[in-house]
Enzyme design. Sequence first.
Site, PDB file in Angstrom:
ATOM      1  N   LYS A   1       0.834  -1.186   0.000  1.00 50.20           N
ATOM      2  CA  LYS A   1       0.000   0.000   0.000  1.00 50.20           C
ATOM      3  C   LYS A   1       0.882   1.255   0.000  1.00 50.20           C
ATOM      4  O   LYS A   1       2.033   1.131   0.381  1.00 50.20           O
ATOM      5  CB  LYS A   1      -0.930  -0.023   1.213  1.00 50.20           C
ATOM      6  CG  LYS A   1      -0.200   0.197   2.533  1.00 50.20           C
ATOM      7  CD  LYS A   1      -1.067   0.890   3.518  1.00 50.20           C
ATOM      8  CE  LYS A   1      -0.211   1.623   4.479  1.00 50.20           C
ATOM      9  NZ  LYS A   1       0.185   0.997   5.669  1.00 50.20           N
TER      10      LYS A   1
ATOM     11  N   LYS B   1      -2.483 -10.717  10.425  1.00 48.33           N
ATOM     12  CA  LYS B   1      -2.448 -10.693  11.897  1.00 48.33           C
ATOM     13  C   LYS B   1      -3.402 -11.766  12.411  1.00 48.33           C
ATOM     14  O   LYS B   1      -4.549 -11.837  11.975  1.00 48.33           O
ATOM     15  CB  LYS B   1      -2.912  -9.330  12.419  1.00 48.33           C
ATOM     16  CG  LYS B   1      -1.824  -8.265  12.428  1.00 48.33           C
ATOM     17  CD  LYS B   1      -2.390  -7.031  13.111  1.00 48.33           C
ATOM     18  CE  LYS B   1      -1.542  -5.807  12.921  1.00 48.33           C
ATOM     19  NZ  LYS B   1      -0.409  -5.684  13.824  1.00 48.33           N
TER      20      LYS B   1
ATOM     21  N   GLU C   1      -1.210   4.652  18.130  1.00 46.62           N
ATOM     22  CA  GLU C   1       0.182   4.220  18.285  1.00 46.62           C
ATOM     23  C   GLU C   1       0.984   5.227  19.102  1.00 46.62           C
ATOM     24  O   GLU C   1       0.725   6.435  19.024  1.00 46.62           O
ATOM     25  CB  GLU C   1       0.852   4.084  16.912  1.00 46.62           C
ATOM     26  CG  GLU C   1       0.247   3.035  16.030  1.00 46.62           C
ATOM     27  CD  GLU C   1       0.977   2.945  14.696  1.00 46.62           C
ATOM     28  OE1 GLU C   1       1.742   1.985  14.518  1.00 46.62           O
ATOM     29  OE2 GLU C   1       0.799   3.838  13.854  1.00 46.62           O
TER      30      GLU C   1
ATOM     31  N   ASP D   1      -2.968   5.994   5.427  1.00 46.39           N
ATOM     32  CA  ASP D   1      -1.987   5.040   5.948  1.00 46.39           C
ATOM     33  C   ASP D   1      -2.656   3.905   6.725  1.00 46.39           C
ATOM     34  O   ASP D   1      -2.250   2.753   6.614  1.00 46.39           O
ATOM     35  CB  ASP D   1      -0.985   5.774   6.852  1.00 46.39           C
ATOM     36  CG  ASP D   1       0.095   4.854   7.393  1.00 46.39           C
ATOM     37  OD1 ASP D   1       0.690   4.110   6.590  1.00 46.39           O
ATOM     38  OD2 ASP D   1       0.351   4.877   8.617  1.00 46.39           O
TER      39      ASP D   1
ATOM     40  N   HIS E   1      -5.939  -0.659   6.454  1.00 48.08           N
ATOM     41  CA  HIS E   1      -6.075  -1.690   7.482  1.00 48.08           C
ATOM     42  C   HIS E   1      -7.419  -1.679   8.216  1.00 48.08           C
ATOM     43  O   HIS E   1      -8.046  -2.715   8.410  1.00 48.08           O
ATOM     44  CB  HIS E   1      -4.972  -1.534   8.528  1.00 48.08           C
ATOM     45  CG  HIS E   1      -3.590  -1.481   7.959  1.00 48.08           C
ATOM     46  ND1 HIS E   1      -3.160  -2.350   6.990  1.00 48.08           N
ATOM     47  CD2 HIS E   1      -2.531  -0.674   8.223  1.00 48.08           C
ATOM     48  CE1 HIS E   1      -1.896  -2.082   6.687  1.00 48.08           C
ATOM     49  NE2 HIS E   1      -1.493  -1.064   7.429  1.00 48.08           N
TER      50      HIS E   1
END
Length: 436
Positions: free
Chosen positions: A117, A151, A185, A204, A209
């Site tokens: 990406k 994940k 984060e 991003d 995601h």
Amino acid sequence: MTARLLLPGLGALLAADALPVTLIGAGMDDWDAARWQERVATAFGEHGKAEAAARTLDGTRYVRADVTRAEDLRGLLDSADGEVSIFFALPPSVTVKACEALCELGLPEGTRLVLEKPFGTSASSAASLNRLLTRLAPEERIHRVDHFLGKSTVLNILGLRFANRIFEPLLGSEHVESVDIVFDEQLALEGRAGYYDKAGALADMIQSHLLQILALLTMEAPLSLDPRVFRDATAEALRATRLWAGDAKESSLRARYAGYAEEPGVDPARETETLAEIVLAVDNWRWAGVPFRLRSGKALGTGRKEAVITFKAPPRIPDGFRGPDTPDRLRISFGPDRLALDFDINGPGDPFVLDPVTLEAEFAPGELPPYGEVLRGVFENDPLLSVRGDTAEQCWRIVEPVTSAWRAGEVPLQEYAVGSSGPAGSLLTSGGDSPH
Ligand code: BG6
């Protein structure tokens, strides 16, 4: 990204599956063989000692090449043996040029294209990149990588929902008040201004995601985990997804951390956000009326990474009970991988007083790191964990009303302190910590 995620993932995969892989690095940097080898060895870490990984390490080489030039690509392809996988860890505009150059050459039969990406920068640029790619390889050989799909927690959502009877009947507008998907984060820019300053938190993290997580939480039960069936279910969920009330002023928030504008490589005039929130509707029979709040930010005080499903209050609590009436919540945490169910029961002591409790379970860790899982799919020609072309376009379509409102200055860019909990006026409804 290559050093932090891709190469370690490859090292772990080679150590686990003993695949014979020759790794050729290509780029404009004037690196010698030793420097490249050292880079790969560091990224492989302990896995580099396993036989197959050690062989790859021994044989890896670096080629100085301009990947937008057909002659350079010809040289690269001629130097490769066996089945070829081309991994594009490149900015979108360079990827397009490299693909155009590859079209001039034609590719060896069976070549796989693996793309990082961001996949395009808008629905229309993603669509034209898709058209370009299908001139090079069939869709099942095109792997749009989203390491979140590798994940274990993310895939565990499917097991939780569809291998049990007790949660699934509750997941819908009749019982769910709202859903928050949060990826806060503590990490800041990590020297990635060249990429990040053009992307920002919305592209991003959310456009890629977090929308994949939303699809897993909202999709209808797929008949099987066959890639075609599963990816149809993903696409169907995302096709129903749109901005809440169609209004970016009410349904989005953007902010950047204080000091971001001074980071090396950042152009303050771009007003890139390092934290984004959007509210979405999954406008289908099951979910209509339930707000999905997605948020991701950098340089925050707490790394909060979870999906929280908040249930509606019970229709009526019998008179006579006292104590807090906290909402029931199902929390799925991404690292540490955990599941928690918050609800109220009769507490100790006075049995008429309700007390909040939490049932918790750990998700078993995956055998491989997420990138390793994704790469295994690539090498096995299994596109299950890759994003399908139409889905990549849908994900841009969903965020586009927000990006255009932001560009038009309709939503002010707020600021938050490094290490804080983010800007005031968050659109989320679930707090940081479990109430229990
Ligand atoms: C990447 C983003 O895709 O995912 C990064 O570009 C982010 O900005 C990262 O830090 C988070 O993923 P993980 O799995 O490393 O927590």
